[in-house]
Design a protein around this motif. Structure first.
Motif, PDB file in Angstrom:
ATOM      1  N   PRO A   1      31.417  -8.048 -70.076  1.00 30.01           N
ATOM      2  CA  PRO A   1      29.984  -7.928 -71.016  1.00 30.01           C
ATOM      3  C   PRO A   1      29.554  -7.475 -72.661  1.00 30.01           C
ATOM      4  O   PRO A   1      31.025  -7.788 -72.734  1.00 30.01           O
ATOM      5  CB  PRO A   1      30.324  -5.950 -70.818  1.00 30.01           C
ATOM      6  N   ARG A   2      28.746  -7.382 -72.919  1.00 29.72           N
ATOM      7  CA  ARG A   2      28.568  -7.559 -74.409  1.00 29.72           C
ATOM      8  C   ARG A   2      29.245  -6.641 -75.097  1.00 29.72           C
ATOM      9  O   ARG A   2      29.152  -5.414 -74.743  1.00 29.72           O
ATOM     10  CB  ARG A   2      26.951  -7.839 -75.111  1.00 29.72           C
ATOM     11  N   VAL A   3      30.001  -6.780 -76.114  1.00 27.44           N
ATOM     12  CA  VAL A   3      30.627  -5.542 -76.572  1.00 27.44           C
ATOM     13  C   VAL A   3      29.452  -5.272 -78.103  1.00 27.44           C
ATOM     14  O   VAL A   3      29.247  -6.490 -79.176  1.00 27.44           O
ATOM     15  CB  VAL A   3      32.029  -6.163 -77.595  1.00 27.44           C
ATOM     16  N   ASP A   4      29.435  -4.048 -78.512  1.00 30.07           N
ATOM     17  CA  ASP A   4      27.890  -4.279 -79.501  1.00 30.07           C
ATOM     18  C   ASP A   4      29.178  -3.122 -80.466  1.00 30.07           C
ATOM     19  O   ASP A   4      28.833  -1.896 -81.130  1.00 30.07           O
ATOM     20  CB  ASP A   4      26.724  -3.149 -78.537  1.00 30.07           C
ATOM     21  N   ILE A   5      30.021  -3.598 -81.275  1.00 30.28           N
ATOM     22  CA  ILE A   5      29.821  -2.909 -82.591  1.00 30.28           C
ATOM     23  C   ILE A   5      29.307  -2.466 -83.376  1.00 30.28           C
ATOM     24  O   ILE A   5      29.487  -1.755 -84.137  1.00 30.28           O
ATOM     25  CB  ILE A   5      30.609  -4.199 -83.101  1.00 30.28           C
ATOM     26  N   ALA A   6      27.966  -3.064 -83.988  1.00 27.59           N
ATOM     27  CA  ALA A   6      27.566  -2.456 -84.793  1.00 27.59           C
ATOM     28  C   ALA A   6      26.774  -1.656 -83.839  1.00 27.59           C
ATOM     29  O   ALA A   6      26.467  -0.577 -85.289  1.00 27.59           O
ATOM     30  CB  ALA A   6      26.051  -3.543 -84.947  1.00 27.59           C
ATOM     31  N   ALA A   7      26.146  -0.652 -82.867  1.00 25.29           N
ATOM     32  CA  ALA A   7      26.189   0.410 -82.347  1.00 25.29           C
ATOM     33  C   ALA A   7      27.568   1.756 -82.707  1.00 25.29           C
ATOM     34  O   ALA A   7      26.870   2.416 -83.365  1.00 25.29           O
ATOM     35  CB  ALA A   7      25.676   0.053 -81.147  1.00 25.29           C
ATOM     36  N   LEU A   8      28.236   1.235 -82.334  1.00 23.92           N
ATOM     37  CA  LEU A   8      29.058   2.234 -82.546  1.00 23.92           C
ATOM     38  C   LEU A   8      29.486   2.536 -83.703  1.00 23.92           C
ATOM     39  O   LEU A   8      30.626   3.754 -84.354  1.00 23.92           O
ATOM     40  CB  LEU A   8      30.260   1.920 -81.406  1.00 23.92           C
ATOM     41  N   GLY A   9      29.915   1.388 -85.363  1.00 19.62           N
ATOM     42  CA  GLY A   9      30.326   1.178 -85.958  1.00 19.62           C
ATOM     43  C   GLY A   9      28.712   2.171 -87.659  1.00 19.62           C
ATOM     44  O   GLY A   9      29.761   3.145 -88.010  1.00 19.62           O
ATOM     45  N   ARG A  10      27.858   2.228 -86.511  1.00 22.62           N
ATOM     46  CA  ARG A  10      26.478   2.741 -87.266  1.00 22.62           C
ATOM     47  C   ARG A  10      27.033   4.224 -86.923  1.00 22.62           C
ATOM     48  O   ARG A  10      26.893   5.349 -88.160  1.00 22.62           O
ATOM     49  CB  ARG A  10      25.249   2.505 -87.008  1.00 22.62           C
ATOM     50  N   GLN A  11      27.097   4.656 -86.033  1.00 19.28           N
ATOM     51  CA  GLN A  11      27.382   5.790 -85.811  1.00 19.28           C
ATOM     52  C   GLN A  11      28.892   6.046 -86.105  1.00 19.28           C
ATOM     53  O   GLN A  11      28.552   7.497 -86.578  1.00 19.28           O
ATOM     54  CB  GLN A  11      27.853   6.656 -84.179  1.00 19.28           C
ATOM     55  N   VAL A  12      29.894   5.999 -85.811  1.00 19.59           N
ATOM     56  CA  VAL A  12      31.005   6.259 -86.454  1.00 19.59           C
ATOM     57  C   VAL A  12      31.039   6.739 -88.220  1.00 19.59           C
ATOM     58  O   VAL A  12      31.396   7.207 -88.731  1.00 19.59           O
ATOM     59  CB  VAL A  12      32.554   5.364 -86.547  1.00 19.59           C
TER      60      VAL A  12
END
Length: 191
Positions: free
Chosen positions: A52-63
């Protein structure tokens, strides 16, 4: 009255297929095998399994928004490096850890893990209690190198002095050279 009442009658003749010869059993197996072969060739199967596609940007923004940490992600890695996982979870000693994992071109694993003020206990746990074997330079920083031969885990650790700083660990079953390339491409997350 008829004298037939109550007298046993002869059982009906058994079918020749019910007699159970070896030839009949072989015929049945051939028919069943044919049906199985048809089903086998009719059902489509994928040649590869895609992750599955890994969405680093989405979790990165949250963290980054929640913690205000200067987290890092690899940017501009050479061809063949693919993201495999990203998470932000509690770890050893209750420390929250930012984790981004990649698969190397030769199908090995490399990840960056960061926590605020990483303790010696956290570093021991994340390096799988590997001994420190030297130092390396990557991305303008000096990293302690940890190599564990028994369970094949290599790690690079950058632990700035004082408090209020992120301890950064690059780890995985990738070679120390690949981990150094990975560490050299770490940049501040600009999500």
């Amino acid at each position: 009255m008829s004298s037939d009442v109550g007298s046993p009658s002869a059982p009906p003749a058994a079918s020749m297929y019910a007699r159970g010869s070896v030839l009949n059993m072989v015929r049945s197996l051939v028919v069943i095998g044919g049906f199985m072969a048809v089903l086998f060739f009719m059902i489509p199967r994928p040649n590869t399994v895609s992750a599955p596609r890994v969405d680093i940007a989405a979790l990165g923004r949250q963290v980054a928004g929640d913690t205000h940490w200067p987290i890092e992600v690899p940017v501009g890695l050479p061809d063949g490096w693919t993201p495999s996982d990203v998470r932000f979870l509690p770890s050893t000693g209750g420390l929250k850890v930012w984790h981004v994992g990649y698969q190397t071109p030769d199908r090995r694993y490399a990840a960056v893990e960061q926590t605020m003020d990483g303790t010696a206990e956290w570093i021991r746990a994340q390096t799988n209690r590997a001994p420190k074997t030297g130092t390396a330079t990557a991305g303008g920083r000096t990293w302690d190198v940890y190599v564990r031969d028994i369970k094949t885990q290599n790690s690079l650790v950058n632990r700035p002095g004082g408090t209020g700083h992120l301890t950064t660990l690059v780890t995985g079953d990738a070679s120390v050279a690949d981990l150094t390339v990975f560490a050299d491409h770490l940049k501040l997350f600009a999500g």
